[in-house]
Design a protein around this motif. Structure first.
Motif, PDB file in Angstrom:
ATOM      1  N   LEU A   7       1.182  -1.346  -0.115  1.00 36.57           N
ATOM      2  CA  LEU A   7      -0.006   0.070  -0.116  1.00 36.57           C
ATOM      3  C   LEU A   7       0.682   1.732  -0.015  1.00 36.57           C
ATOM      4  O   LEU A   7      -0.094   2.206  -1.255  1.00 36.57           O
ATOM      5  CB  LEU A   7      -0.547  -0.074   0.952  1.00 36.57           C
ATOM      6  N   LEU A  24       2.465   1.465  -3.363  1.00 38.80           N
ATOM      7  CA  LEU A  24       2.029   1.810  -4.795  1.00 38.80           C
ATOM      8  C   LEU A  24       1.470   3.392  -4.626  1.00 38.80           C
ATOM      9  O   LEU A  24       1.149   4.376  -3.462  1.00 38.80           O
ATOM     10  CB  LEU A  24       0.524   1.544  -4.382  1.00 38.80           C
ATOM     11  N   ILE A  25       0.579   4.226  -6.015  1.00 38.09           N
ATOM     12  CA  ILE A  25       0.739   5.082  -6.236  1.00 38.09           C
ATOM     13  C   ILE A  25      -0.009   5.365  -5.507  1.00 38.09           C
ATOM     14  O   ILE A  25      -1.088   7.028  -5.169  1.00 38.09           O
ATOM     15  CB  ILE A  25       1.302   5.956  -7.729  1.00 38.09           C
ATOM     16  N   SER A  26      -1.007   5.033  -5.877  1.00 39.08           N
ATOM     17  CA  SER A  26      -3.095   5.577  -5.400  1.00 39.08           C
ATOM     18  C   SER A  26      -2.648   4.880  -4.155  1.00 39.08           C
ATOM     19  O   SER A  26      -3.772   4.942  -3.360  1.00 39.08           O
ATOM     20  CB  SER A  26      -3.702   4.488  -6.229  1.00 39.08           C
ATOM     21  N   GLY A  27      -1.580   4.230  -3.310  1.00 40.80           N
ATOM     22  CA  GLY A  27      -2.579   4.415  -1.365  1.00 40.80           C
ATOM     23  C   GLY A  27      -2.780   4.416  -0.628  1.00 40.80           C
ATOM     24  O   GLY A  27      -3.855   4.346  -0.105  1.00 40.80           O
ATOM     25  N   SER A  68      -4.783   7.750  -1.808  1.00 38.08           N
ATOM     26  CA  SER A  68      -6.445   7.916  -2.179  1.00 38.08           C
ATOM     27  C   SER A  68      -7.410   5.793  -1.340  1.00 38.08           C
ATOM     28  O   SER A  68      -7.975   6.478  -1.436  1.00 38.08           O
ATOM     29  CB  SER A  68      -6.065   7.650  -3.682  1.00 38.08           C
ATOM     30  N   VAL A  69      -6.897   5.193  -1.716  1.00 36.11           N
ATOM     31  CA  VAL A  69      -7.476   3.750  -0.931  1.00 36.11           C
ATOM     32  C   VAL A  69      -7.770   3.656   0.261  1.00 36.11           C
ATOM     33  O   VAL A  69      -8.603   3.730   0.223  1.00 36.11           O
ATOM     34  CB  VAL A  69      -5.896   2.675  -1.990  1.00 36.11           C
ATOM     35  N   ARG A  70      -6.890   4.202   1.262  1.00 28.63           N
ATOM     36  CA  ARG A  70      -6.674   4.474   2.543  1.00 28.63           C
ATOM     37  C   ARG A  70      -8.026   5.789   2.032  1.00 28.63           C
ATOM     38  O   ARG A  70      -8.658   5.911   3.083  1.00 28.63           O
ATOM     39  CB  ARG A  70      -5.499   4.942   2.957  1.00 28.63           C
ATOM     40  N   GLN A  71      -7.957   6.713   1.539  1.00 22.66           N
ATOM     41  CA  GLN A  71      -9.126   7.866   2.420  1.00 22.66           C
ATOM     42  C   GLN A  71     -10.267   7.357   1.600  1.00 22.66           C
ATOM     43  O   GLN A  71     -11.430   7.474   2.295  1.00 22.66           O
ATOM     44  CB  GLN A  71      -8.801   8.895   0.755  1.00 22.66           C
ATOM     45  N   GLU A  72     -10.174   6.317   0.701  1.00 20.50           N
ATOM     46  CA  GLU A  72     -11.817   5.823   0.537  1.00 20.50           C
ATOM     47  C   GLU A  72     -12.348   5.005   1.282  1.00 20.50           C
ATOM     48  O   GLU A  72     -13.229   4.438   1.518  1.00 20.50           O
ATOM     49  CB  GLU A  72     -11.587   4.886  -1.641  1.00 20.50           C
TER      50      GLU A  72
END
Length: 185
Positions: A58, A61-64, A66-70
């Motif tokens: 996580l 990842l570049i989107s790590g 944003s994944v946590r925020q989601e």
């Protein structure tokens, strides 16, 4: 241990078969617990390693973020839904919800009654709790009441709705609607 001792223990086991059987079962259980305990330690280490790998993935990842925020946002929405569920047996609070909207919109509830709950499948997480409401007031007041039901904190499904004039040449309208609120099972 020699043959005579072994024969002695066999004779004791023949005289007390239930005790011998219980001793064998206890020995088997001790061996099974020892085996399971060893596997639990190994599985715990494996779980810690997988958790660390997941956290590392996580963060890399570049989107790590944003994944946590989601994930945090979805948990917050789920919490808000759970906090606003209706309890079917708590009729005072359920009716108060509608009367509170009535006082805010200045519409008048002429009649309100809870209907029989719809039997849902055993796999459903929530229950639909229906109400029949008859409301009078000006068009603006009844529309505001309807809007407050639709946008309120409780999840509502309006299953039927009818507007009509209360009396000919009168500014008041009569609103009949059936509403289902989402409730705890």
């Amino acid at each position: 241990m020699n043959v005579a001792d072994l024969m002695h223990w066999l004779a004791v086991a023949r005289r007390h078969p239930l005790s011998a059987l219980c001793a064998c079962i206890c020995l088997a259980c001790v061996l099974a617990c020892w085996y399971i305990y060893g596997n639990m330690k190994w599985l715990d280490l494996e779980h810690k390693q997988v958790t660390q790998d997941t956290e590392l993935a996580l963060t890399s990842l570049i989107s790590g973020p944003s994944v946590r925020q989601e994930l945090a946002a979805s948990r917050e929405v789920t919490r808000r839904i759970e906090d606003n569920l209706v309890v079917e047996d708590n009729m005072a609070e359920n009716l108060w919800y509608f009367y509170k909207i009535e006082s805010q919109t200045k519409a008048h509830i002429a009649e309100m009654r809870p209907n029989n709950s719809i039997i849902s499948s055993s796999r459903a997480y929530y229950k639909r709790i229906p109400f029949a409401i008859r409301l009078t007031g000006t068009y603006e007041q009844t529309a505001a009441f309807l809007y407050a039901i639709e946008t309120g904190p409780r999840l509502a499904n309006i299953t039927s709705l009818s507007f009509r004039r209360f009396e000919p040449n009168s500014p008041n309208v009569l609103l009949d609607m059936d509403v289902e609120l989402l409730g705890k099972k």
